[in-house]
Write an enzyme that holds these catalytic residues in place. Structure first.
Site, PDB file in Angstrom:
ATOM      1  N   ASP A  69     -16.882  -9.363  35.920  1.00 32.19           N
ATOM      2  CA  ASP A  69     -18.294  -9.687  35.718  1.00 32.19           C
ATOM      3  C   ASP A  69     -19.176  -8.985  36.735  1.00 32.19           C
ATOM      4  O   ASP A  69     -18.712  -8.523  37.764  1.00 32.19           O
ATOM      5  CB  ASP A  69     -18.507 -11.196  35.880  1.00 32.19           C
ATOM      6  CG  ASP A  69     -17.995 -11.970  34.682  1.00 32.19           C
ATOM      7  OD1 ASP A  69     -18.123 -11.470  33.564  1.00 32.19           O
ATOM      8  OD2 ASP A  69     -17.459 -13.069  34.896  1.00 32.19           O
ATOM      9  N   LYS A  81     -22.624  -9.642  32.455  1.00 32.30           N
ATOM     10  CA  LYS A  81     -24.059  -9.577  32.170  1.00 32.30           C
ATOM     11  C   LYS A  81     -24.708 -10.604  33.051  1.00 32.30           C
ATOM     12  O   LYS A  81     -24.195 -11.712  33.186  1.00 32.30           O
ATOM     13  CB  LYS A  81     -24.328  -9.979  30.723  1.00 32.30           C
ATOM     14  CG  LYS A  81     -24.282  -8.867  29.738  1.00 32.30           C
ATOM     15  CD  LYS A  81     -25.012  -9.348  28.522  1.00 32.30           C
ATOM     16  CE  LYS A  81     -25.016  -8.302  27.439  1.00 32.30           C
ATOM     17  NZ  LYS A  81     -25.630  -8.863  26.253  1.00 32.30           N
ATOM     18  N   MET A  91     -27.954 -21.870  39.072  1.00 27.06           N
ATOM     19  CA  MET A  91     -28.737 -21.256  37.996  1.00 27.06           C
ATOM     20  C   MET A  91     -30.164 -21.767  37.878  1.00 27.06           C
ATOM     21  O   MET A  91     -30.707 -21.861  36.780  1.00 27.06           O
ATOM     22  CB  MET A  91     -28.001 -21.406  36.656  1.00 27.06           C
ATOM     23  CG  MET A  91     -26.792 -20.497  36.597  1.00 27.06           C
ATOM     24  SD  MET A  91     -25.839 -20.647  35.092  1.00 27.06           S
ATOM     25  CE  MET A  91     -24.775 -22.015  35.440  1.00 27.06           C
TER      26      MET A  91
HETATM   27  N1  SAH Z   1     -18.354 -19.407  38.770  1.00 18.56           N
HETATM   28  C1  SAH Z   1     -19.428 -19.231  39.730  1.00 18.56           C
HETATM   29  C2  SAH Z   1     -20.772 -19.656  39.170  1.00 18.56           C
HETATM   30  C3  SAH Z   1     -21.239 -18.789  38.026  1.00 18.56           C
HETATM   31  S1  SAH Z   1     -22.822 -19.269  37.409  1.00 18.56           S
HETATM   32  C4  SAH Z   1     -19.078 -19.990  41.010  1.00 18.56           C
HETATM   33  O1  SAH Z   1     -18.116 -20.760  41.011  1.00 18.56           O
HETATM   34  O2  SAH Z   1     -19.768 -19.828  42.014  1.00 18.56           O
HETATM   35  C5  SAH Z   1     -23.901 -18.177  38.307  1.00 18.56           C
HETATM   36  C6  SAH Z   1     -24.686 -18.969  39.318  1.00 18.56           C
HETATM   37  O3  SAH Z   1     -23.873 -19.216  40.446  1.00 18.56           O
HETATM   38  C7  SAH Z   1     -25.896 -18.231  39.876  1.00 18.56           C
HETATM   39  O4  SAH Z   1     -27.025 -18.403  39.030  1.00 18.56           O
HETATM   40  C8  SAH Z   1     -26.103 -18.947  41.190  1.00 18.56           C
HETATM   41  O5  SAH Z   1     -26.734 -20.192  41.000  1.00 18.56           O
HETATM   42  C9  SAH Z   1     -24.665 -19.221  41.608  1.00 18.56           C
HETATM   43  N2  SAH Z   1     -24.115 -18.205  42.539  1.00 18.56           N
HETATM   44  C10 SAH Z   1     -23.138 -17.314  42.279  1.00 18.56           C
HETATM   45  N3  SAH Z   1     -22.850 -16.595  43.373  1.00 18.56           N
HETATM   46  C11 SAH Z   1     -23.660 -17.040  44.359  1.00 18.56           C
HETATM   47  C12 SAH Z   1     -23.818 -16.710  45.733  1.00 18.56           C
HETATM   48  N4  SAH Z   1     -23.076 -15.753  46.325  1.00 18.56           N
HETATM   49  N5  SAH Z   1     -24.754 -17.389  46.451  1.00 18.56           N
HETATM   50  C13 SAH Z   1     -25.498 -18.359  45.881  1.00 18.56           C
HETATM   51  N6  SAH Z   1     -25.377 -18.717  44.585  1.00 18.56           N
HETATM   52  C14 SAH Z   1     -24.472 -18.076  43.833  1.00 18.56           C
END
Ligand code: SAH
Length: 256
Positions: free
Chosen positions: A39, A60, A168
């Protein structure tokens, strides 16, 4: 071997940022991969763990269409029939807002074996970056992970756990603050916003629910989590771990 379901799919949580936040098991499975479907959020440096594999970008940013998701499922099935080990690399942990259910279903329907290797989800990386434990003895007995967005694309707050971490929320942080107040959080509830948690350029800021909108500009264009309640409070006398820390609302913070 085409036609026979001989391969298997390994879902690996890449962690939130820097490549060294992947688990040892995740790195070991990557080293065995024939093909890696990844991703947009994952760190390009992770490629060094699997230079032998073919890397396919299926990511995406933002809302993914059901058709796109179906195409990823079909691609996973096709690859698993042609390759021995197919890795599906996902940001953070695959089980947290990662559309894992749909992909597991597609593979189960095709009779393909799967394994899931967990990863560090963004909420945990944010807690580590800010030295703010999500659970607190006595006052923080429950921790919730929530998406601020409903499947219909509307924003939703909630007040179910002592510490809630919202994923999100995107640019709609002001609206999230209002939704959280409407959901019953007190006006003086601490809120900590962290973007790019786990990366060297992570950024954290303190807010109240009424001024959460101020965080939108500060964290614009960066993946962001919003920690609300007991786990958002700074630990007394703890210095920030070298992270840039802004407090636009003048709430206690250490200078960068
Ligand atoms: N599977 C991922 C989440 C995917 S949804 C996990 O476990 O972290 C995508 C959302 O994750 C983003 O919109 C944001 O809210 C959060 N996110 C992902 N990476 C991030 C990071 N490094 N710092 C802060 N928020 C993050």
């Amino acid at each position: 071997m085409a036609g026979a379901a001989t391969g298997r799919v390994v879902f690996i949580g890449a962690g939130p940022g820097a490549a060294d936040l992947i688990t040892v098991r995740g790195a070991q499975r990557l080293a065995q991969a024939d093909v890696v479907l990844f991703d947009a959020l994952t760190d390009p440096a992770l490629r060094d763990f699997a230079p032998q594999a073919r890397w396919i970008d299926v990511g995406k940013r933002g809302g993914r269409h059901a058709t796109d998701q179906a195409a990823i499922g079909a691609l996973l099935v096709r690859q698993a029939r042609e390759q021995r080990i197919v890795v599906r690399l996902k940001g953070g942990d695959p089980s947290v807002f990662g559309r894992l259910e749909e992909e597991l279903q597609a593979l189960a329907a095709a009779g393909i074996a799967c394994e899931v290797v967990p990863g560090v989800t963004a909420a945990l990386a944010a807690a580590a970056d800010t030295l703010r434990p999500l659970s607190r003895r006595g006052k923080g007995r429950s921790v919730g992970l929530s998406t601020a967005m409903t499947a219909q694309g509307t924003l939703q707050g909630g007040c179910h756990a002592d510490t809630e971490v919202f994923y999100m929320a995107g640019r709609r942080l002001g609206a999230l603050g209002r939704a959280l107040l409407a959901a019953g959080w007190a006006l003086d509830t601490p809120v900590c916003v962290v973007s790019r948690a786990g990366w060297p350029d992570r950024l954290a800021s303190d807010h109240g629910l009424a001024d959460l909108g101020q965080a939108a500009l500060l964290h614009a264009g960066r993946p962001t989590v919003v920690t609300v309640g007991a786990g958002a409070r700074a630990v007394a006398h703890a210095a920030q771990a070298g992270a840039l820390h802004h407090a636009p609302a003048g709430v206690g913070s250490a200078a960068p």
